[in-house]
Structures are given as structure tokens and as C-alpha cells.
Scaffold this active site. Structure first.
Site, PDB file in Angstrom:
ATOM      1  N   LYS A  38     -41.861  42.910  21.247  1.00 59.09           N
ATOM      2  CA  LYS A  38     -41.843  41.583  21.879  1.00 59.09           C
ATOM      3  C   LYS A  38     -41.683  41.735  23.396  1.00 59.09           C
ATOM      4  O   LYS A  38     -42.339  41.029  24.170  1.00 59.09           O
ATOM      5  CB  LYS A  38     -40.659  40.778  21.318  1.00 59.09           C
ATOM      6  CG  LYS A  38     -40.269  39.562  22.144  1.00 59.09           C
ATOM      7  CD  LYS A  38     -39.170  38.778  21.495  1.00 59.09           C
ATOM      8  CE  LYS A  38     -37.771  39.167  21.890  1.00 59.09           C
ATOM      9  NZ  LYS A  38     -37.345  38.764  23.234  1.00 59.09           N
ATOM     10  N   ASN A  39     -40.818  42.673  23.797  1.00 59.28           N
ATOM     11  CA  ASN A  39     -40.487  42.795  25.211  1.00 59.28           C
ATOM     12  C   ASN A  39     -41.576  43.495  26.033  1.00 59.28           C
ATOM     13  O   ASN A  39     -41.447  43.589  27.249  1.00 59.28           O
ATOM     14  CB  ASN A  39     -39.137  43.506  25.383  1.00 59.28           C
ATOM     15  CG  ASN A  39     -37.986  42.619  24.908  1.00 59.28           C
ATOM     16  OD1 ASN A  39     -38.203  41.472  24.523  1.00 59.28           O
ATOM     17  ND2 ASN A  39     -36.776  43.155  24.933  1.00 59.28           N
ATOM     18  N   CYS A 136     -32.585  32.676  24.628  1.00 61.10           N
ATOM     19  CA  CYS A 136     -31.378  32.613  23.803  1.00 61.10           C
ATOM     20  C   CYS A 136     -30.179  32.212  24.648  1.00 61.10           C
ATOM     21  O   CYS A 136     -30.090  32.558  25.822  1.00 61.10           O
ATOM     22  CB  CYS A 136     -31.133  33.975  23.156  1.00 61.10           C
ATOM     23  SG  CYS A 136     -32.259  34.303  21.805  1.00 61.10           S
ATOM     24  N   VAL A 347     -23.807  43.774  29.622  1.00 58.98           N
ATOM     25  CA  VAL A 347     -25.059  43.236  30.181  1.00 58.98           C
ATOM     26  C   VAL A 347     -25.019  41.713  30.301  1.00 58.98           C
ATOM     27  O   VAL A 347     -25.407  41.156  31.327  1.00 58.98           O
ATOM     28  CB  VAL A 347     -26.272  43.700  29.343  1.00 58.98           C
ATOM     29  CG1 VAL A 347     -27.573  43.123  29.904  1.00 58.98           C
ATOM     30  CG2 VAL A 347     -26.340  45.223  29.311  1.00 58.98           C
TER      31      VAL A 347
END
Ligand code: UD1
Length: 453
Positions: A38-39, A136, A347
Site C-alpha cells: 500500500k505504501n 487513521c 513515531v
């Protein structure tokens, strides 16, 4: 024509499944195949805007984020069609045109990828509109690094009530950029903008995730000149024009790690077709330390337990560290380990909320919202750090839970499959952002569940 954004969690369906009844306590066993990341896929799709000829991307996963980017490309005049093999898409950018703000807004969905359209649209059209971004709910997820970098290239940024409008009256020129943090998205923003800016761009403190290296490979195929130096420095020499590419996406290491942790949590055995060792070295080390066993094979990796699960101390970090998207499914497995594990989230500032549901299911997890001050560290403390202390083993029991975000939601489903009894898990449609044919994969692994709605 734009494709409606859909959430296909089941094979060949356009149905949005939002609630599952899951009966747990049965190990997941079998094979799942992971496709393109996806990334990477979503970013490589944005890169097609920069080419003067059509591009082909292979192993494109059928995800809602991919559908969002596809429709955004289509509203900007890119013709998208099925390619010459299943899972491939072709993109013809010859008719790129401006789109209306309302139309862009309507197609942007809940994704954050639209911010990456800025540079390519500025090059092609001299202007871009980016609606307020979704993604998200795992922290503030600001875009200040992106906007600061775009301004350095010469873009003029105007904030509107519904988003931002950018223009480049004098064109874009190479810049010297030092990111305050090696942000994945901001690094991609710089790459996608610098390749056609006039002059050379020097990017310091860049992210170097494997998906970024694959995007660099895509851009090089298009004619870009990009060199990667030690210590997170990337040089980009701008070129006059770029052509289309033909590229097979790197595999989705986040999905692969998710299924590996599912095998660990449920005491099952899962072969993840398409997974490769090289991009997962850090995950595999932690997996092994936690009591996991794996066998690297030519076409994938086999994952299972190696006796009793053991506690681990993990810090999420930028690559080559332990990726933040890997921690949530692993935490479910750690609830079954004998002893105390600690997961430091360095992160994002709000990526431990998913543990509430695990506690409701019987897990012993204490979240320290400002991190743990003491103890030996590999990664320097960040202001926004959180830590979860997981003490196990604790039997899990079924509960009614609501999925909060992509990786947290996956961990909820795995927890429900690990637990004794029935769970109702709602909001599972969000999983279609990162897991292709999710329900089919669960079925293939022998999971016992019903679709409620
Ligand atoms: C990408 C991945 C996501 C992964 C994350 C970190 C995609 C589609 N998503 O997200 O799966 O979890 O990398 O590996 O590729 N930040 C700022 N200002 C900015 C940009 C980022 O402060 O302008 C901060 C964020 O709030 C966060 C950190 O930088 O704390 C990392 O974010 P970033 O690496 O940009 O993540 P994404 O590219 O959004």
C-alpha cells in the site's frame, strides 16, 4: 469516469462489511499471499502524473486507499485501465487537466495520499488544490514538513476553509531541505517535486524505508536522476521531462508482519507468500526473540511459534528500526508471553489507544501516555512518545469492540481470534485500507466468524 471508492474486504464484492462475530481459540493455519505494498503502490500511482507517456504498475493491491488515488487521478484527467496481467493497472497522463475543488474533495476519501499530488500537479498545471486530509486517527499527523518543503521549491501556499491551494507562478526550482524528522510522506513529497524542478535538490534527514527506495527506482525508470548518500542524504538533479514506467511493486511488509504476529498470537502456522527476508530483517529479529520460528523460502516465509512465547522490549522507529505499523499485532501475541514486555511508540503520539480493547478482553496492559523515563534505550526519547507495558500470559475472552484504525483494527480481530468465546468487532471496513481480501484470507486460515452486517 471515476471508480467509486469501495471497501472490498471480501473477494469480488463491493459490499462494505462493518461488523463481524468472531469465535476464537482456534489457531490460524494455512497460506496467505501478500501483494504490492500500500505504501508504495499509492505513491507510484501519483508519480504517473509526472510522465509524458503511459505507465504500468504491477501487483497493485485492491485496497480502498488505492481506489482513492485512482479516482483522484481520474478526476485530473488520467486514464486508468486494467493492465496486461491480473493486478496490473495502466495510467495514461496525456490528458491531465485541472479538477474542481468540490470534485477533488468528493474523491479524496479518508486518505492522506492526496497531499502527494502537490508537486506533480504544480509541474503539470501550475496549481493544485488539496482538501483537508483524513488517514487513521493515530495522532495529529500534521503536514507542516510538506508545506515547508513545497515553499522552498517556490510554491505559494494559500490556506482555504476546506483545504489548501498551491500555485507556482515562477515554476519550481531545486532546494536545500533538512527535514526535522525523517518523515516518510515528506521525503516522498520532496522526491516527487524535485525530479522535475529546475536545478539540484539536497534532502537531509530523509526517510529511507524500502518503499521509498522502490519509489526512487520507479522515478529512475521515468528518467529521474536521484542519488542516495550515507546518513539519510538524497540528491535529486531535476530533469526537463519524464516518461512513463513499467514497475512491479515491492511486497507489503506491513501486511506480512501482521500475519506473522497472527500466527504467533493464535499458536498457528502461516505461510506468507510473497514475503521477503531483506525488508523484514528487524521484524524477524524481534519475532524470534519473542519465541517465534520462521523459515525463509523462495516464494515466502513460514511463521509459527517455537515453544513458549517470551517477553520483549521494542522501540518503534524509522527504517531500519522496528516499524510503527508492526507493533499492534505483535502486542496481541505479547499478551500470551510469559513475563513483562515493553513497547515504546516513538513515531506517533497516539498509537496505543487500541490496547483499551485488549484490556477489555482480559489483557494486562498499562499505557504510559508520556513514555517511560528510565531504562536503557536504543532510540532517543521523542516528545510525543508513549509506552505500553504488557504482562502475560493472560487468557483473553470475547468482547464487543470497535475498530479504531487500520493496524489497531487488525490487532482487534487477531485478539478476538485468540480469545475464548465470541467477540463482536465493528468498524472492520477500515481494514480494507490496508488488507486486501481480508475476510477471504481469514477464511483460508480457518478462522471461525460470521458477517453480521
Ligand atoms: C507513512 C506510512 C505509515 C507509517 C508511517 C511511518 C504511508 C501511506 N503511510 O505515513 O504506514 O506508519 O509512514 O513509517 O506510507 N510529521 C510531522 N509533520 C509532517 C509530516 C509528518 O510532524 O509534515 C510527523 C508525524 O506526525 C509522525 C512522524 O512525523 O509523528 C512520521 O510521519 P510520516 O513518516 O510522515 O508518516 P506518513 O508518511 O503519514
Amino acid at each position: 469516469m471515476s471508480t467509486p471508492v469501495r471497501a472490498a474486504v471480501g473477494e469480488g464484492t463491493n459490499v462494505t462489511v462493518s461488523e463481524l462475530a468472531i469465535r476464537g481459540g482456534r489457531p490460524l493455519r494455512g497460506r496467505v499471499d501478500v501483494k504490492g505494498a500500500k505504501n508504495l503502490a499509492t505513491k507510484a500511482m501519483v508519480a504517473t502524473l509526472l510522465g509524458e507517456t503511459p505507465s504500468t504498475l504491477r501487483d497493485v493491491p485492491d485496497l480502498s486507499d488505492v481506489a482513492v488515488v485512482r479516482s483522484l487521478l481520474e478526476v485530473h484527467g488520467v486514464q486508468v485501465a486494467e493492465g496486461d496481467e491480473p493486478g496490473s493497472l495502466t495510467f495514461d497522463p496525456s490528458g491531465v487537466e485541472s479538477a474542481h475543488m468540490e470534485e477533488i474533495d468528493a474523491h479524496a476519501g479518508a486518505s492522506r495520499i492526496p497531499i502527494l499530488f502537490c508537486g506533480p500537479l504544480l509541474h503539470r498545471l501550475g496549481q493544485a488544490f488539496i482538501p483537508d486530509l483524513g488517514g487513521c486517527r493515530i495522532g495529529d499527523r500534521p503536514i507542516d514538513f510538506h508545506l515547508d518543503a513545497l515553499r522552498k521549491f517556490g510554491a505559494v501556499v494559500e490556506k482555504l476553509p476546506s483545504g489548501i491551494r498551491l500555485s507556482a507562478p515562477d515554476g519550481l526550482r531545486g532546494a536545500s531541505i533538512h527535514l526535522p524528522y525523517p518523515s516518510v510522506g515528506a521525503t516522498e513529497q520532496v522526491l516527487l517535486t524535485a525530479v522535475r524542478a529546475k536545478g539540484t535538490t539536497e534532502l537531509r534527514n530523509a526517510a529511507i524505508e524500502p518503499e521509498i527506495m522502490d519509489l526512487i527506482a520507479v522515478l529512475q525508470k521515468m528518467g529521474a536522476i536521484i542519488s542516495y548518500e550515507p546518513n539519510r542524504v538524497i540528491f535529486i538533479e531535476g530533469v526537463e521531462s519524464l516518461r512513463g514506467y513499467d514497475h512491479r511493486s515491492i511486497f507489503d511488509r506491513n501486511e506480512a508482519a501482521s500475519w506473522a504476529s497472527a500466527a504467533l498470537a493464535t499458536d498457528g502456522e502461516i505461510f506468507v507468500g510473497g514475503a521477503r527476508q531483506q525488508e523484514m530483517l528487524t521484524f524477524l529479529n524481534v519475532f524470534r526473540k519473542a519465541g517465534g520460528w520462521f523459515d525463509i523460502q523462495e516464494d515466502g516465509i513460514l511463521f509459527r511459534r517455537d515453544g513458549e512465547l517470551k517477553p520483549v522490549v521494542v522501540e518503534t522507529d524509522v527504517h531500519p528500526g522496528f516499524m510503527t505499523d508492526w507493533q499492534q499485532p505483535l502486542v496481541v501475541a505479547l499478551t500470551q508471553a510469559t513475563g513483562r514486555s515493553i513497547v515504546h511508540e516513538t513515531v506517533y503520539e497516539n498509537r496505543m489507544g487500541f490496547t483499551d480493547a485488549l484490556v477489555k478482553m482480559g489483557a494486562d496492559i498499562v499505557v504510559h501516555p508520556h513514555g517511560l523515563q528510565d531504562g536503557p534505550r536504543r532510540v532517543a526519547r521523542r516528545e510525543l512518545e508513549q509506552a505500553a507495558v504488557i504482562t502475560g500470559p493472560t487468557p483473553l475472552h470475547g468482547a464487543d469492540i470497535v475498530v479504531p484504525d487500520l493496524r489497531g483494527g487488525y490487532s482487534h480481530v487477531i485478539a478476538a481470534l485468540t480469545a475464548q468465546g465470541e467477540s463482536r468487532v465493528s468498524g472492520v471496513d477500515i481494514l480494507s485500507r490496508g488488507y486486501e481480501k481480508f475476510l477471504d484470507k481469514l477464511t483460508a486460515l480457518g478462522a471461525d466468524f460470521d458477517v453480521i452486517r
